[in-house]
Design a protein around this motif. Structure first.
Motif, PDB file in Angstrom:
ATOM      1  N   MET A  45       1.215  -1.102   0.034  1.00 46.87           N
ATOM      2  CA  MET A  45       0.266  -0.258   0.318  1.00 46.87           C
ATOM      3  C   MET A  45       0.818   1.036  -0.304  1.00 46.87           C
ATOM      4  O   MET A  45       1.586   1.654   0.492  1.00 46.87           O
ATOM      5  N   THR A  46       0.032   2.595  -0.771  1.00 51.04           N
ATOM      6  CA  THR A  46       0.376   3.452  -0.329  1.00 51.04           C
ATOM      7  C   THR A  46      -0.199   4.394   0.132  1.00 51.04           C
ATOM      8  O   THR A  46      -1.450   4.376  -1.012  1.00 51.04           O
ATOM      9  N   CYS A  47       0.198   5.643   0.019  1.00 54.31           N
ATOM     10  CA  CYS A  47      -0.729   7.335   0.132  1.00 54.31           C
ATOM     11  C   CYS A  47      -0.827   8.190  -1.350  1.00 54.31           C
ATOM     12  O   CYS A  47       0.549   8.378  -1.607  1.00 54.31           O
ATOM     13  N   TYR A  48      -2.108   8.057  -1.823  1.00 52.08           N
ATOM     14  CA  TYR A  48      -1.971   9.273  -2.934  1.00 52.08           C
ATOM     15  C   TYR A  48      -2.523  10.128  -2.508  1.00 52.08           C
ATOM     16  O   TYR A  48      -3.851  10.610  -2.414  1.00 52.08           O
ATOM     17  N   LEU A  49      -1.954  11.566  -3.603  1.00 50.90           N
ATOM     18  CA  LEU A  49      -2.579  12.924  -2.971  1.00 50.90           C
ATOM     19  C   LEU A  49      -2.844  13.155  -4.314  1.00 50.90           C
ATOM     20  O   LEU A  49      -2.040  13.246  -5.671  1.00 50.90           O
ATOM     21  N   THR A  50      -3.546  14.096  -4.921  1.00 51.60           N
ATOM     22  CA  THR A  50      -4.459  14.943  -5.467  1.00 51.60           C
ATOM     23  C   THR A  50      -5.405  16.614  -4.665  1.00 51.60           C
ATOM     24  O   THR A  50      -5.921  15.838  -4.267  1.00 51.60           O
ATOM     25  N   ASP A  51      -5.249  17.137  -5.880  1.00 51.52           N
ATOM     26  CA  ASP A  51      -4.676  18.732  -5.667  1.00 51.52           C
ATOM     27  C   ASP A  51      -5.895  18.565  -6.565  1.00 51.52           C
ATOM     28  O   ASP A  51      -4.798  19.471  -7.854  1.00 51.52           O
ATOM     29  N   ALA A  52      -7.177  18.947  -6.777  1.00 49.99           N
ATOM     30  CA  ALA A  52      -8.027  20.031  -8.100  1.00 49.99           C
ATOM     31  C   ALA A  52      -9.149  20.900  -7.882  1.00 49.99           C
ATOM     32  O   ALA A  52      -9.552  20.371  -7.112  1.00 49.99           O
ATOM     33  N   GLU A  53      -9.673  21.706  -8.831  1.00 48.77           N
ATOM     34  CA  GLU A  53     -10.393  22.385  -8.998  1.00 48.77           C
ATOM     35  C   GLU A  53     -11.102  22.450 -10.134  1.00 48.77           C
ATOM     36  O   GLU A  53     -11.216  21.556 -10.959  1.00 48.77           O
ATOM     37  N   TRP A  54     -13.170  22.338  -9.132  1.00 47.09           N
ATOM     38  CA  TRP A  54     -14.033  22.041 -10.542  1.00 47.09           C
ATOM     39  C   TRP A  54     -14.449  23.102 -10.467  1.00 47.09           C
ATOM     40  O   TRP A  54     -14.608  24.457  -9.520  1.00 47.09           O
ATOM     41  N   LEU A  55     -15.550  23.896 -11.818  1.00 47.68           N
ATOM     42  CA  LEU A  55     -15.312  25.011 -11.546  1.00 47.68           C
ATOM     43  C   LEU A  55     -17.003  25.053 -11.330  1.00 47.68           C
ATOM     44  O   LEU A  55     -17.776  23.636 -12.059  1.00 47.68           O
ATOM     45  N   LEU A  56     -17.685  25.600 -10.874  1.00 46.91           N
ATOM     46  CA  LEU A  56     -19.301  25.521 -10.213  1.00 46.91           C
ATOM     47  C   LEU A  56     -19.925  25.538 -10.873  1.00 46.91           C
ATOM     48  O   LEU A  56     -20.942  24.113 -10.731  1.00 46.91           O
TER      49      LEU A  56
END
Length: 582
Positions: free
Chosen positions: A241-252
């Motif tokens: 196992m490992t830990c994944y990071l996701t950082d994203a934005e969405w327009l409302l």
């Protein structure tokens, strides 16, 4: 309300407020932000509860009720009682100081230290230096006030390559959305979202959007499940196992109905980029844990995950107190400027309108009364006194039901306490409250320090070699004043009788509030002083026996280096007697 609408959950203590009835209903003026389509429906009550508690803390509960339709609530008087209760509970929880303590470090300075004690002391020193750089005391204050007020708080750890140490941040619990899986460990979710809305900025042309930071545990290789990794904190135990990071934005405006937080369309995501140019799309963090710590103010009930605010069960009492304060304000107005009835008075006439002028009760006013005229004043002072008495009653009730107690709030009259033992009994509910609050946090802070050590190891920081993490905890100072003289006498007697070790004696003095920064250093100073005093006594004893001092050269002329009659004769300049053989 039907039985189907009667809900008992972690926020049932707020169900009495009409503002909570339709928290997520579109058009609700009290909670417009909860109408966002990306919010999970099952989280709306929790987020609404946070907003209500924050309103009480900022003396805006009346404004929130007015936004929900109760226009009379705008006249509500709120004098900071909720914030005072929260700050008082926070002060007792934190005590005067907090210190990182590693198990076994206190034995490092013994003549025969236990195995691993020296390494534990070194790890303790490194953790304390890290805490100083990361302003841990300030972070604890920030996080714990959220926890005491809202019931929950969140820490997030991250490795900073530039600083070469883990960084610690505090997040509002309203941004925290763990994804619980019934088939996995309920205490440690394998997927966590941190999400919040970013408002529109017309100046820069940015549209309203939602940002989501996701930590997720998953296999190291999705194509080959046999791929394993050796982590430095678990030598000899390969992990998949490992830990994944996701950082994203969405327009409302791009989000449609049904695309909630866990179902946001990835094809419309705009991923954030680190300063080194790395795109944060399932970035492998090279760790096998989620570096997010959820702090609860209370021990959650079975099957629950969320804590309870310190003011949760006394909100209705705070409402009653605010209503009484409002009535007192109105009564004081009529007491200070009473209502006066005049009979047979000659009222002045306004020359422009020809109508009698309104009289005002003010200093220096003169009214002309006829022969049968009289003046009657409405006395509301008895009602004002009764309202003040009711305020004191409500404060006592709130202090009792919150378990902070009147003694803890400082509203108890010292003359009413017959003895120190009686005062201690009065503080017993507060002792139990603080004990339960600290117990709820004990494991979480141990987990925080374990994660910090593992991030040091994953970042290959100097002095952090491979091996299991040391057991570290956050030690709290006493929350109430202690009889320091009695503790000192007890420690001296017990240590002198040999029933306590020096390390335990110093720890007891620290718990009593003595200004000792580091127990191991204090033990070292005490032992060094004891050795100096022992050496001085030995030298004095040797001088009394007439033995030469080993540190002075033989034949020295210093009278202090001689003893007995020889020293006295030298001071009197009398020559030594010559033996018969000379």
């Amino acid at each position: 309300m039907s039985l189907r609408q009667f809900v008992i959950d972690a926020w049932s203590w707020l169900s009495y407020k009409p503002v909570m009835a339709d928290a997520g209903r579109p058009g609700n003026r009290a909670f417009p932000e909860l109408a966002a389509s990306w919010l999970p429906p099952h989280e709306l009550r929790r987020l609404a509860a946070y907003k209500v508690l924050a309103a009480y803390d900022n003396n805006q509960a009346g404004q929130l009720s007015a936004a929900a339709g109760d226009e009379a609530a705008l006249e509500r008087r709120e004098l900071g009682d909720a914030a005072n209760l929260v700050d008082t509970a926070l002060g007792y929880l934190l005590g005067s100081d907090q210190q990182i303590s590693v198990t076994g470090a206190e034995h490092a300075d013994e003549e025969a230290p236990e195995p691993g004690a020296t390494e534990a002391a070194a790890a303790q020193e490194r953790l304390r230096k890290w805490a100083e750089k990361e302003l841990l005391s300030l972070r604890v204050q920030q996080a714990e006030r959220n926890a005491v007020l809202l019931g929950d708080s969140v820490y997030v750890l991250a490795w900073n390559q530039e600083k070469q140490r883990p960084t610690l941040r505090v997040y509002d619990p309203g941004f925290f959305f763990p994804q619980w899986d019934d088939e996995q460990d309920q205490d440690f979710p394998s997927r966590v979202h941190l999400a919040w809305e970013l408002p529109e900025d017309p100046d820069t042309g940015l549209k309203a959007r939602v940002r989501r930071v996701t930590y997720e545990l998953g296999p190291i290789s999705e194509d080959d499940e046999s791929v394993v990794r050796q982590y430095p904190w678990e030598p000899g135990r390969p992990s998949k196992m490992t830990c994944y990071l996701t950082d994203a934005e969405w327009l409302l405006e791009d989000l449609k109905r049904g695309e909630s937080l866990d179902r946001l369309p990835m094809d419309k995501a705009v991923f954030r980029v680190r300063p080194d140019g790395t795109e944060l799309d399932r970035l492998d963090l090279m760790i096998d844990f989620v570096p997010v710590i959820h702090i609860t103010n209370s021990i959650p009930d079975g099957g629950e995950h969320w804590g309870r605010s310190a003011i949760a069960r006394v909100l209705q009492g705070l409402d009653e107190l605010a209503a009484t304060d409002s009535d007192s304000s109105a009564a004081s107005a009529t007491t200070g400027t009473p209502i006066i009835g005049l009979a047979g008075a000659r009222l002045p006439v306004d020359r422009s309108t020809g109508k009698p002028e309104h009289l005002k009760v003010e200093a220096g006013a003169v009214w002309q009364l006829g022969d049968s005229g009289r003046m009657d004043a409405l006395d509301t002072s008895p009602q004002l006194a009764e309202l003040r008495s009711r305020v004191e009653h409500l404060l006592d009730r709130i202090a009792s039901n919150s378990r902070v107690t009147a003694a803890g709030l400082g509203t108890m009259d010292a003359s009413e306490v017959p003895s120190g033992y009686a005062f201690k009994l009065a503080l017993a509910p507060l002792d139990a409250l603080v004990g339960a609050m600290r117990l709820a946090r004990e494991h979480k802070y141990r987990l925080l320090f374990k994660m910090a050590q593992r991030l040091f190891q994953a970042g290959r920081a100097e002095a952090w070699t491979a091996g299991e993490s040391f057991s570290a905890r956050l030690a709290w100072a006493p929350h109430t004043p202690t009889d320091r003289a009695a503790v000192l006498e007890e420690v001296v007697q017990a240590y002198g009788a040999g029933v306590l070790s020096l390390e335990t004696a110093v720890a007891m003095l620290m718990d009593a509030g003595y200004p000792i920064d580091d127990a191991s250093q204090e033990v070292r100073r005490i032992r060094a002083k004891a050795e100096q005093e022992a050496a001085a006594r030995m030298a004095e004893a040797a001088a009394r026996r007439g033995e030469p001092d080993e540190e002075k050269p033989e034949g020295g002329s210093d009278p202090a280096a001689k003893s007995g009659v020889a020293a006295e004769r030298e001071k009197e300049r009398v020559p030594e007697p010559v033996s018969a053989g000379r």
